[in-house]
Design a protein around this motif. Structure first.
Motif, mmCIF file in Angstrom:
data_model
loop_
_atom_site.group_PDB
_atom_site.id
_atom_site.type_symbol
_atom_site.label_atom_id
_atom_site.label_comp_id
_atom_site.label_asym_id
_atom_site.label_seq_id
_atom_site.Cartn_x
_atom_site.Cartn_y
_atom_site.Cartn_z
ATOM 1 N N ALA A 104 0.825 -1.206 0.000
ATOM 2 C CA ALA A 104 0.000 0.000 0.000
ATOM 3 C C ALA A 104 0.863 1.260 0.000
ATOM 4 C CB ALA A 104 -0.928 -0.001 1.219
ATOM 5 N N LEU A 105 1.927 1.253 0.793
ATOM 6 C CA LEU A 105 2.828 2.411 0.823
ATOM 7 C C LEU A 105 3.446 2.649 -0.554
ATOM 8 C CD1 LEU A 105 4.366 4.658 2.236
ATOM 9 C CD2 LEU A 105 6.007 2.935 3.051
ATOM 10 N N GLN A 106 3.856 1.567 -1.206
ATOM 11 C CA GLN A 106 4.425 1.689 -2.547
ATOM 12 C C GLN A 106 3.406 2.290 -3.518
ATOM 13 O OE1 GLN A 106 7.625 0.936 -3.512
ATOM 14 N NE2 GLN A 106 7.128 1.758 -5.531
ATOM 15 N N VAL A 131 4.581 11.581 1.354
ATOM 16 C CA VAL A 131 4.524 10.821 2.607
ATOM 17 C C VAL A 131 5.662 11.323 3.495
ATOM 18 C CG1 VAL A 131 4.572 8.537 3.678
ATOM 19 C CG2 VAL A 131 3.561 8.827 1.395
ATOM 20 N N PRO A 132 5.360 12.218 4.447
ATOM 21 C CA PRO A 132 6.424 12.797 5.270
ATOM 22 C C PRO A 132 6.859 11.927 6.439
ATOM 23 C CG PRO A 132 4.328 13.795 5.828
ATOM 24 C CD PRO A 132 4.058 12.852 4.700
ATOM 25 N N LEU A 133 6.027 10.938 6.823
ATOM 26 C CA LEU A 133 6.332 10.146 8.016
ATOM 27 C C LEU A 133 5.743 8.748 7.895
ATOM 28 C CD1 LEU A 133 7.387 9.962 11.007
ATOM 29 C CD2 LEU A 133 5.067 10.652 11.696
ATOM 30 N N VAL A 134 6.510 7.777 8.350
ATOM 31 C CA VAL A 134 6.040 6.403 8.465
ATOM 32 C C VAL A 134 6.179 5.944 9.914
ATOM 33 C CG1 VAL A 134 6.747 4.017 8.009
ATOM 34 C CG2 VAL A 134 6.320 5.562 6.104
ATOM 35 N N LEU A 135 5.109 5.384 10.449
ATOM 36 C CA LEU A 135 5.118 4.716 11.743
ATOM 37 C C LEU A 135 5.128 3.224 11.497
ATOM 38 C CD1 LEU A 135 2.301 6.768 13.536
ATOM 39 C CD2 LEU A 135 4.752 6.985 13.940
ATOM 40 N N THR A 136 6.008 2.507 12.183
ATOM 41 C CA THR A 136 6.068 1.061 12.009
ATOM 42 C C THR A 136 6.545 0.421 13.305
ATOM 43 O OG1 THR A 136 6.834 -0.718 10.532
ATOM 44 C CG2 THR A 136 8.448 0.970 11.135
ATOM 45 N N GLN A 137 6.333 -0.885 13.435
ATOM 46 C CA GLN A 137 6.734 -1.601 14.647
ATOM 47 C C GLN A 137 8.254 -1.590 14.807
ATOM 48 O OE1 GLN A 137 5.109 -3.797 17.027
ATOM 49 N NE2 GLN A 137 3.169 -2.830 16.525
ATOM 50 N N PRO A 138 8.742 -1.662 16.051
ATOM 51 C CA PRO A 138 10.190 -1.762 16.277
ATOM 52 C C PRO A 138 10.781 -2.984 15.571
ATOM 53 C CG PRO A 138 9.043 -1.280 18.331
ATOM 54 C CD PRO A 138 7.979 -1.589 17.319
ATOM 55 N N SER A 162 11.131 -3.927 9.542
ATOM 56 C CA SER A 162 9.923 -4.385 8.868
ATOM 57 C C SER A 162 9.989 -4.036 7.386
ATOM 58 C CB SER A 162 8.696 -3.717 9.494
ATOM 59 O OG SER A 162 8.654 -2.334 9.142
ATOM 60 N N PRO A 163 9.202 -4.727 6.548
ATOM 61 C CA PRO A 163 9.144 -4.364 5.128
ATOM 62 C C PRO A 163 8.785 -2.899 4.901
ATOM 63 C CG PRO A 163 8.149 -6.512 5.445
ATOM 64 C CD PRO A 163 8.426 -5.965 6.823
ATOM 65 N N VAL A 164 7.905 -2.356 5.737
ATOM 66 C CA VAL A 164 7.528 -0.946 5.591
ATOM 67 C C VAL A 164 8.713 -0.040 5.899
ATOM 68 C CG1 VAL A 164 6.160 0.890 6.664
ATOM 69 C CG2 VAL A 164 5.055 -1.223 5.923
ATOM 70 N N LYS A 165 9.464 -0.350 6.947
ATOM 71 C CA LYS A 165 10.628 0.470 7.283
ATOM 72 C C LYS A 165 11.668 0.418 6.164
ATOM 73 C CE LYS A 165 14.335 1.165 10.663
ATOM 74 N NZ LYS A 165 14.932 0.720 11.944
ATOM 75 N N GLN A 166 11.891 -0.766 5.625
ATOM 76 C CA GLN A 166 12.873 -0.895 4.555
ATOM 77 C C GLN A 166 12.490 -0.024 3.359
ATOM 78 O OE1 GLN A 166 14.105 -5.031 3.655
ATOM 79 N NE2 GLN A 166 13.086 -5.619 5.542
ATOM 80 N N SER A 209 14.432 3.446 2.026
ATOM 81 C CA SER A 209 14.939 3.490 0.650
ATOM 82 C C SER A 209 14.435 4.706 -0.107
ATOM 83 C CB SER A 209 14.525 2.211 -0.097
ATOM 84 O OG SER A 209 13.143 2.222 -0.416
ATOM 85 N N ARG A 210 13.326 5.285 0.369
ATOM 86 C CA ARG A 210 12.757 6.475 -0.291
ATOM 87 C C ARG A 210 13.030 7.751 0.508
ATOM 88 N NH1 ARG A 210 9.052 4.802 -4.311
ATOM 89 N NH2 ARG A 210 8.909 7.027 -4.777
ATOM 90 N N GLY A 211 13.860 7.657 1.544
ATOM 91 C CA GLY A 211 14.222 8.838 2.319
ATOM 92 C C GLY A 211 13.117 9.388 3.189
#
Length: 323
Positions: A15-17, A26-33, A46-50, A54-56
């Motif tokens: 979904a993020l992609q 998208v200025p901010l991403v929240l994801t699990q530790p 997490s996949p979302v953090k990766q 990669s997109r800064g």
């Protein structure tokens, strides 16, 4: 439009992609530790953090967002990050944390959840697994305006997805992830054009709760009907994998076929020749087609049967048990 994003697994990363490809900021991403993973149990993002890194994109990983909870300092850091991001909306997909009221009301357009079921059916943590296990013929994606309840918010839009007789959680997950990404982009594009996000309250009838999948559920109880066990085989693929015990080993079943009843005690191997293994169930029987031994890869059942036959004793007549 500035779109904050909260999510953790691959379902959310898809979904993020989609949001990024559609041109949303998208200025901010929240994801699990980060969690231990792999044989070395090293901390892994997490996949979302990766994807975000990669997109800064700035990433925040609080263990909680409750200011009065167990980790108030981390929650305060999360709040500071959200306030600094200036999000118009927060998109949430399989995040894994409960959002308190201050998060739900902070963005101008609130928080929108991408949920992998046709609400109100299968609220909760494992909607894809439970839909397959229950024998549902269809599921889908619902885009929901989040409130303080568990998946109880009003639905902005929903779209169905058929569940095929060969679908596993893995195959259905991939289709629903792509569908969720497409739907949330469509909803936000309408919002960016100034169109109101009209939402319909969920009906009170038809509510089901999709409990989290526990490892213990994977143990095959041969007393159950064969069709129910076959659905569990597909529902528990790729995790945790339906399993049984045979000659001191835990064997996972990844593919099976339902056959008519054979009049034998449940768990009894009634056929084990010509590359076929058939096991009696509470009603009907299961023909095992793809299995996996400990430490090995998935293999056709004939390869497993051949390995057992080389060990000497025939498998036919043995009684298998849950792993």
């Amino acid at each position: 439009m500035r779109v904050g994003f909260a999510g953790t697994p691959e379902f959310a990363a898809v979904a993020l992609q989609a949001l990024l490809e559609a041109g949303f900021t998208v200025p901010l991403v929240l994801t699990q530790p980060d969690r231990p993973a792999g044989r070395g149990m090293k901390l892994s993002p997490s996949p979302v953090k990766q994807l975000a890194l990669s997109r800064g994109i700035a990433v925040s990983q609080p263990r909680s967002l409750r200011l009065d909870g167990r980790w108030p300092e981390e929650a305060a850091c999360g709040r500071e990050a959200l306030e600094a991001a200036g999000c118009d909306v927060l998109v949430v997909a399989a995040y894994g944390l409960i959002l308190p009221a201050w998060v739900l009301t902070h963005p101008r357009l609130g928080c929108l959840n991408i949920h992998a079921s046709l609400l109100p059916r299968w609220r909760g943590a494992a909607p894809i697994h439970r839909a397959i296990e229950a024998g549902d013929e269809r599921t889908g994606i619902a885009i929901m305006q989040m409130d303080e309840g568990l998946d109880t918010g009003a639905v902005i839009t929903a779209e169905t997805q058929p569940i095929g007789p060969q679908d596993t959680t893995a195959s259905l997950h991939d289709r629903l992830a792509a569908q969720g990404g497409r739907l949330i982009v469509s909803v936000l594009q309408r919002a960016a054009q100034g169109q109101p996000l009209a939402a319909q309250p969920q009906p009170a009838q038809g509510v089901c709760y999709a409990h989290k999948i526990e490892k213990g559920e994977a143990h095959i109880d041969w007393r159950l009907p064969a069709d129910q066990l076959e659905r569990r085989v597909r529902a528990f693929d790729p995790f945790p994998g339906a399993s049984f015990a045979c000659r001191g080993e835990v064997v996972k079943v990844w593919q099976a076929r339902v056959l008519p009843g054979v009049g034998a005690e449940p768990g009894t191997v009634v056929q084990a020749e010509a590359g076929t293994v058939v096991v009696a169930c509470g009603s009907g029987a299961l023909a095992l087609e793809t299995v996996q031994r400990p430490g090995g890869r998935r293999m056709p059942v004939q390869a497993w049967l051949h390995a057992l036959e080389q060990g000497g004793a025939a498998l036919r007549g043995e009684c298998l048990t849950g792993a």
